[in-house]
Design an enzyme around this catalytic site. Structure first.
Site, PDB file in Angstrom:
ATOM      1  N   HIS A 264      77.018 -47.526  41.868  1.00  0.00           N
ATOM      2  CA  HIS A 264      76.010 -48.277  41.220  1.00  0.00           C
ATOM      3  C   HIS A 264      76.433 -49.702  42.493  1.00  0.00           C
ATOM      4  O   HIS A 264      75.131 -50.416  42.348  1.00  0.00           O
ATOM      5  CB  HIS A 264      77.419 -49.230  39.968  1.00  0.00           C
ATOM      6  N   HIS A 279      75.458 -53.266  46.748  1.00  0.00           N
ATOM      7  CA  HIS A 279      76.025 -54.574  47.161  1.00  0.00           C
ATOM      8  C   HIS A 279      76.701 -53.417  47.786  1.00  0.00           C
ATOM      9  O   HIS A 279      77.994 -53.622  48.882  1.00  0.00           O
ATOM     10  CB  HIS A 279      77.331 -54.619  46.661  1.00  0.00           C
ATOM     11  N   LYS A 322      65.480 -57.528  42.820  1.00  0.00           N
ATOM     12  CA  LYS A 322      66.774 -57.636  42.744  1.00  0.00           C
ATOM     13  C   LYS A 322      67.323 -58.668  43.348  1.00  0.00           C
ATOM     14  O   LYS A 322      67.230 -59.770  44.075  1.00  0.00           O
ATOM     15  CB  LYS A 322      67.703 -57.065  43.917  1.00  0.00           C
TER      16      LYS A 322
END
Length: 390
Positions: A264, A279, A322
């Site tokens: 993730h 990230h 995003k």
């Protein structure tokens, strides 16, 4: 006669006070049946109809506070816990530290980790990041800066790629980068599809942990700190917990074992028609280089003039948008992994305030509350640099 009356009153009040302690679940939630008490505070009391009047408020699964519950024994029905091991399993109630003097998540309990200690350690790790990119090895072109109110507009305001130059030969040949890259391509981005790892891919996870945490001074410094705080009794325990915390699978969609903290946060996922997580600057660079990612704009930029820096980005990944994908830019894989691990262990489900070169960075962490590993430990749900608030 007056003395006798006062003595009788004192005995009555004493008895009432003592009786009140026998009729309350304060500090007794989950304890075994005890005939010395007039009522009980464990699941069996519901069957035998002898629960204390405050049992439901203090001990039942709906209680999310440690008020009256500090030191209780483990009860699987509770949504959160208030004993010395809840920090180890990342399932303490939010007010555990305030009411019970406990710390955050990870490890085997241990002493409280203060904000000052987190900032001091993050400065040490910042100084130890010898594998970070230099200005000659990495050049970025942030271009358009948009306010928070425009991050959802999906307008491509930057005609050029974010990454102008990266010296792959200098960086990707380093053991921690090589180990990170080997793990990064082991995932399917769509949630709802079961992740299935080959023996080689599982070995790559082990190699990544060894290279980043055991074979770097930065990783050893993180373990040393957590060891002195009583969170882990050995390096072996530390590495094993990181392995489960980061690489253990859970389900985000369709009851499939389709996700993990590592996937993730570092690789990124697609859920509900949009990008979820994502990230990491290296993943961004690789996808942009392959023509699979379009950089649109950024909504915040950190105050650092050297790497690592922080950027909050808007982009499309092969057609999926995003809104804000924040990342620490230019850091080594071990620094990225250590910062998120420290914050998740010390401040699970909260904001974690770091200090890098005298400037504050805030990491937001989230626990995964729908499934567990070990004896009730929570997987990492997410972690990322938080949007600065003025």
């Amino acid at each position: 006669m007056k003395i006798i009356f006062l003595l009788a009153l004192w005995v009555t009040l004493l008895y009432q006070g003592y009786s009140n302690t026998l009729d309350s679940c304060e500090g007794r939630c989950g304890f075994g049946t005890d005939s010395n008490f007039s009522c009980q505070c464990n699941p069996s009391c519901e069957r035998f109809k002898d629960c204390c009047s405050d049992y439901a408020d203090l001990c039942k699964g709906g209680s999310t506070s440690c008020k009256g519950r500090c030191g209780e024994t483990y009860n699987s029905q509770n949504k959160c816990h208030c004993n010395s091991k809840c920090a180890q399993y990342n399932n303490c109630c939010s007010d555990y530290a305030d009411l019970c003097g406990g710390g955050g998540g990870g490890g085997g309990g241990g002493s409280v980790i203060s904000d000052e200690e987190i900032k001091a350690l993050s400065e040490t790790l910042y100084a130890l990041d010898s594998n970070k990119a230099s200005a000659s090895e990495l050049v970025i072109d942030p271009q358009a800066l948009v306010p928070d109110s425009q991050t959802s507009s999906q307008d491509d305001l930057s005609p050029r790629p974010l990454f102008r130059y990266l010296d792959e030969g200098a960086l990707f040949s380093k053991p921690t980068y090589a180990a990170f890259l080997a793990v990064l391509d082991n995932y399917q981005r769509m949630t709802g599809q079961t992740e299935d790892f080959s023996p080689q891919q599982l070995a790559e996870q082990e190699t990544f942990l060894q290279e980043t945490m055991s074979n770097t001074e930065l990783g050893r410094e993180l373990f040393s700190f957590l060891f002195t705080k009583g969170r882990y009794a050995s390096e072996e325990e530390f590495i094993q917990d990181l392995k489960m915390m980061w690489f253990g699978l859970y389900s985000r969609n369709n009851k499939k074992m389709d996700s993990s903290g590592f996937e993730h946060i570092f690789a990124g996922e697609v859920k509900g028609g949009k990008v979820s997580g994502f990230h990491n600057w290296i993943q961004f660079y690789l996808l942009e280089k392959r023509g699979l990612l379009e950089y649109y704009s950024h909504s915040f930029n950190g105050p650092w003039t050297t790497y690592p820096d922080v950027l909050g980005m808007q982009f499309k990944w092969d057609g999926y948008f995003k809104q804000v994908g924040s990342a620490i830019i230019g850091c080594s894989p071990e620094f990225d992994f250590a910062m998120y691990s420290l914050c998740y262990i010390a401040r699970p489900g909260k904001q974690c305030r770091l200090s890098l070169g005298g400037k504050e960075m805030v990491i937001q962490t989230y626990t995964w509350n729908n499934s567990f590993y070990g004896d009730g430990k929570k997987f990492i749900g997410s972690a990322f640099p938080a949007t600065p608030r003025n």
